[in-house]
Scaffold this motif. Structure first.
Motif, PDB file in Angstrom:
ATOM      1  N   ASP A  59       2.804   5.995  -2.661  1.00 40.73           N
ATOM      2  CA  ASP A  59       3.978   6.795  -3.035  1.00 40.73           C
ATOM      3  C   ASP A  59       3.855   7.222  -4.504  1.00 40.73           C
ATOM      4  O   ASP A  59       4.085   8.382  -4.851  1.00 40.73           O
ATOM      5  CB  ASP A  59       5.275   6.005  -2.862  1.00 40.73           C
ATOM      6  CG  ASP A  59       5.714   5.844  -1.415  1.00 40.73           C
ATOM      7  OD1 ASP A  59       5.190   6.550  -0.522  1.00 40.73           O
ATOM      8  OD2 ASP A  59       6.602   4.993  -1.177  1.00 40.73           O
ATOM      9  N   LYS A  60       3.473   6.275  -5.367  1.00 36.07           N
ATOM     10  CA  LYS A  60       3.365   6.554  -6.802  1.00 36.07           C
ATOM     11  C   LYS A  60       2.128   7.390  -7.131  1.00 36.07           C
ATOM     12  O   LYS A  60       2.193   8.315  -7.930  1.00 36.07           O
ATOM     13  CB  LYS A  60       3.318   5.244  -7.586  1.00 36.07           C
ATOM     14  CG  LYS A  60       4.627   4.480  -7.567  1.00 36.07           C
ATOM     15  CD  LYS A  60       4.504   3.163  -8.303  1.00 36.07           C
ATOM     16  CE  LYS A  60       5.771   2.352  -8.168  1.00 36.07           C
ATOM     17  NZ  LYS A  60       5.644   1.026  -8.770  1.00 36.07           N
ATOM     18  N   VAL A  61       0.999   7.055  -6.530  1.00 35.12           N
ATOM     19  CA  VAL A  61      -0.257   7.738  -6.829  1.00 35.12           C
ATOM     20  C   VAL A  61      -0.227   9.202  -6.376  1.00 35.12           C
ATOM     21  O   VAL A  61      -0.717  10.084  -7.080  1.00 35.12           O
ATOM     22  CB  VAL A  61      -1.443   7.003  -6.166  1.00 35.12           C
ATOM     23  CG1 VAL A  61      -2.712   7.836  -6.184  1.00 35.12           C
ATOM     24  CG2 VAL A  61      -1.670   5.662  -6.856  1.00 35.12           C
ATOM     25  N   LEU A  62       0.355   9.475  -5.223  1.00 39.88           N
ATOM     26  CA  LEU A  62       0.308  10.826  -4.659  1.00 39.88           C
ATOM     27  C   LEU A  62       1.454  11.727  -5.105  1.00 39.88           C
ATOM     28  O   LEU A  62       1.374  12.950  -4.966  1.00 39.88           O
ATOM     29  CB  LEU A  62       0.255  10.741  -3.133  1.00 39.88           C
ATOM     30  CG  LEU A  62      -0.978  10.024  -2.585  1.00 39.88           C
ATOM     31  CD1 LEU A  62      -0.877   9.864  -1.073  1.00 39.88           C
ATOM     32  CD2 LEU A  62      -2.252  10.759  -2.972  1.00 39.88           C
ATOM     33  N   ALA A  63       2.511  11.155  -5.660  1.00 34.15           N
ATOM     34  CA  ALA A  63       3.664  11.953  -6.096  1.00 34.15           C
ATOM     35  C   ALA A  63       3.298  13.052  -7.094  1.00 34.15           C
ATOM     36  O   ALA A  63       3.768  14.186  -6.955  1.00 34.15           O
ATOM     37  CB  ALA A  63       4.758  11.052  -6.659  1.00 34.15           C
ATOM     38  N   PRO A  64       2.447  12.790  -8.100  1.00 32.70           N
ATOM     39  CA  PRO A  64       2.138  13.843  -9.067  1.00 32.70           C
ATOM     40  C   PRO A  64       1.445  15.076  -8.471  1.00 32.70           C
ATOM     41  O   PRO A  64       1.483  16.144  -9.057  1.00 32.70           O
ATOM     42  CB  PRO A  64       1.222  13.147 -10.080  1.00 32.70           C
ATOM     43  CG  PRO A  64       1.572  11.701  -9.974  1.00 32.70           C
ATOM     44  CD  PRO A  64       1.890  11.496  -8.514  1.00 32.70           C
TER      45      PRO A  64
ATOM     46  N   SER B  34       1.243   2.794  10.478  1.00 34.74           N
ATOM     47  CA  SER B  34       0.469   3.712   9.647  1.00 34.74           C
ATOM     48  C   SER B  34       1.375   4.857   9.207  1.00 34.74           C
ATOM     49  O   SER B  34       2.330   5.203   9.895  1.00 34.74           O
ATOM     50  CB  SER B  34      -0.758   4.250  10.389  1.00 34.74           C
ATOM     51  OG  SER B  34      -0.371   5.032  11.495  1.00 34.74           O
ATOM     52  N   THR B  35       1.063   5.400   8.050  1.00 38.66           N
ATOM     53  CA  THR B  35       1.830   6.498   7.483  1.00 38.66           C
ATOM     54  C   THR B  35       0.862   7.523   6.931  1.00 38.66           C
ATOM     55  O   THR B  35      -0.103   7.172   6.242  1.00 38.66           O
ATOM     56  CB  THR B  35       2.744   5.993   6.349  1.00 38.66           C
ATOM     57  OG1 THR B  35       3.692   5.077   6.908  1.00 38.66           O
ATOM     58  CG2 THR B  35       3.496   7.128   5.677  1.00 38.66           C
ATOM     59  N   ALA B  36       1.129   8.795   7.229  1.00 40.24           N
ATOM     60  CA  ALA B  36       0.304   9.890   6.711  1.00 40.24           C
ATOM     61  C   ALA B  36       1.059  10.597   5.597  1.00 40.24           C
ATOM     62  O   ALA B  36       2.262  10.832   5.695  1.00 40.24           O
ATOM     63  CB  ALA B  36      -0.029  10.875   7.822  1.00 40.24           C
TER      64      ALA B  36
ATOM     65  N   ILE C 167      -2.477   5.814   5.558  1.00 39.66           N
ATOM     66  CA  ILE C 167      -2.634   4.407   5.211  1.00 39.66           C
ATOM     67  C   ILE C 167      -2.117   3.603   6.399  1.00 39.66           C
ATOM     68  O   ILE C 167      -1.056   3.918   6.941  1.00 39.66           O
ATOM     69  CB  ILE C 167      -1.785   4.037   3.969  1.00 39.66           C
ATOM     70  CG1 ILE C 167      -2.009   5.029   2.823  1.00 39.66           C
ATOM     71  CG2 ILE C 167      -2.022   2.604   3.542  1.00 39.66           C
ATOM     72  CD1 ILE C 167      -3.433   5.190   2.388  1.00 39.66           C
ATOM     73  N   GLY C 168      -2.853   2.581   6.822  1.00 37.08           N
ATOM     74  CA  GLY C 168      -2.343   1.812   7.940  1.00 37.08           C
ATOM     75  C   GLY C 168      -3.106   0.545   8.235  1.00 37.08           C
ATOM     76  O   GLY C 168      -4.179   0.293   7.695  1.00 37.08           O
ATOM     77  N   LYS C 169      -2.512  -0.228   9.109  1.00 36.93           N
ATOM     78  CA  LYS C 169      -3.154  -1.424   9.620  1.00 36.93           C
ATOM     79  C   LYS C 169      -4.170  -0.998  10.676  1.00 36.93           C
ATOM     80  O   LYS C 169      -3.913  -0.079  11.450  1.00 36.93           O
ATOM     81  CB  LYS C 169      -2.111  -2.347  10.261  1.00 36.93           C
ATOM     82  CG  LYS C 169      -1.056  -2.828   9.290  1.00 36.93           C
ATOM     83  CD  LYS C 169      -0.023  -3.668  10.010  1.00 36.93           C
ATOM     84  CE  LYS C 169       1.089  -4.096   9.078  1.00 36.93           C
ATOM     85  NZ  LYS C 169       2.111  -4.884   9.769  1.00 36.93           N
TER      86      LYS C 169
ATOM     87  N   ALA D 253       0.836  -1.204   0.000  1.00 34.00           N
ATOM     88  CA  ALA D 253       0.000   0.000   0.000  1.00 34.00           C
ATOM     89  C   ALA D 253       0.872   1.256   0.000  1.00 34.00           C
ATOM     90  O   ALA D 253       0.582   2.217  -0.719  1.00 34.00           O
ATOM     91  CB  ALA D 253      -0.935   0.000   1.210  1.00 34.00           C
ATOM     92  N   LEU D 254       1.951   1.246   0.778  1.00 31.35           N
ATOM     93  CA  LEU D 254       2.848   2.407   0.794  1.00 31.35           C
ATOM     94  C   LEU D 254       3.466   2.634  -0.580  1.00 31.35           C
ATOM     95  O   LEU D 254       3.534   3.777  -1.056  1.00 31.35           O
ATOM     96  CB  LEU D 254       3.941   2.233   1.842  1.00 31.35           C
ATOM     97  CG  LEU D 254       3.493   2.265   3.297  1.00 31.35           C
ATOM     98  CD1 LEU D 254       4.687   2.042   4.215  1.00 31.35           C
ATOM     99  CD2 LEU D 254       2.786   3.554   3.635  1.00 31.35           C
ATOM    100  N   GLN D 255       3.916   1.570  -1.220  1.00 27.58           N
ATOM    101  CA  GLN D 255       4.493   1.711  -2.567  1.00 27.58           C
ATOM    102  C   GLN D 255       3.460   2.266  -3.540  1.00 27.58           C
ATOM    103  O   GLN D 255       3.761   3.137  -4.365  1.00 27.58           O
ATOM    104  CB  GLN D 255       5.023   0.363  -3.048  1.00 27.58           C
ATOM    105  CG  GLN D 255       6.240  -0.111  -2.290  1.00 27.58           C
ATOM    106  CD  GLN D 255       6.685  -1.494  -2.740  1.00 27.58           C
ATOM    107  OE1 GLN D 255       6.375  -1.934  -3.843  1.00 27.58           O
ATOM    108  NE2 GLN D 255       7.406  -2.185  -1.880  1.00 27.58           N
ATOM    109  N   PHE D 256       2.223   1.784  -3.438  1.00 30.76           N
ATOM    110  CA  PHE D 256       1.147   2.254  -4.306  1.00 30.76           C
ATOM    111  C   PHE D 256       0.888   3.744  -4.095  1.00 30.76           C
ATOM    112  O   PHE D 256       0.855   4.523  -5.060  1.00 30.76           O
ATOM    113  CB  PHE D 256      -0.127   1.442  -4.036  1.00 30.76           C
ATOM    114  CG  PHE D 256      -1.329   1.944  -4.779  1.00 30.76           C
ATOM    115  CD1 PHE D 256      -1.522   1.615  -6.117  1.00 30.76           C
ATOM    116  CD2 PHE D 256      -2.279   2.733  -4.143  1.00 30.76           C
ATOM    117  CE1 PHE D 256      -2.637   2.078  -6.803  1.00 30.76           C
ATOM    118  CE2 PHE D 256      -3.393   3.194  -4.825  1.00 30.76           C
ATOM    119  CZ  PHE D 256      -3.574   2.868  -6.160  1.00 30.76           C
TER     120      PHE D 256
END
Length: 93
Positions: free
Chosen positions: A31-36, A48-50, A61-63, A26-29
């Motif tokens: 990272d790519k989706v939000l970068a633009p 979890s990561t904000a 995103i988190g457990k 999910a983090l990898q996903f």
């Protein structure tokens, strides 16, 4: 990225939390989706990561906190932005 925190007139951070059963992917996903749109990892809590772009609300995103599988109702949370800590406290009184 964030306004100064800890003062009475600082608005509460607004965010949407999405639960996941596959945290690393999910983090990898995201990272790519939000970068633009300038989204970067802003806070990392281990499970979890904000993400933020410095322009308002965040997405996290988190457990799920209860360690049960993430579903459409477990692991999802919405935090409303309030104009002040006092307003947030008054909303729960």
């Amino acid at each position: 990225i964030f306004p100064q925190q800890g003062t009475e007139d600082t608005p509460m951070i607004g965010y949407a939390m999405l639960g996941t059963n596959d945290y690393e992917n999910a983090l990898q996903f995201y990272d790519k989706v939000l970068a633009p749109v300038g989204g970067k990892r802003a806070m990392d809590f281990g499970t979890s990561t904000a993400y933020a772009n410095g322009q308002g609300a965040m997405i996290a995103i988190g457990k799920p906190f209860n360690n049960e599988p993430a579903t459409n109702s477990n692991g999802t949370m919405i935090a409303l932005a309030m104009p002040s800590k006092d307003a947030g406290a008054a909303s729960t009184a």
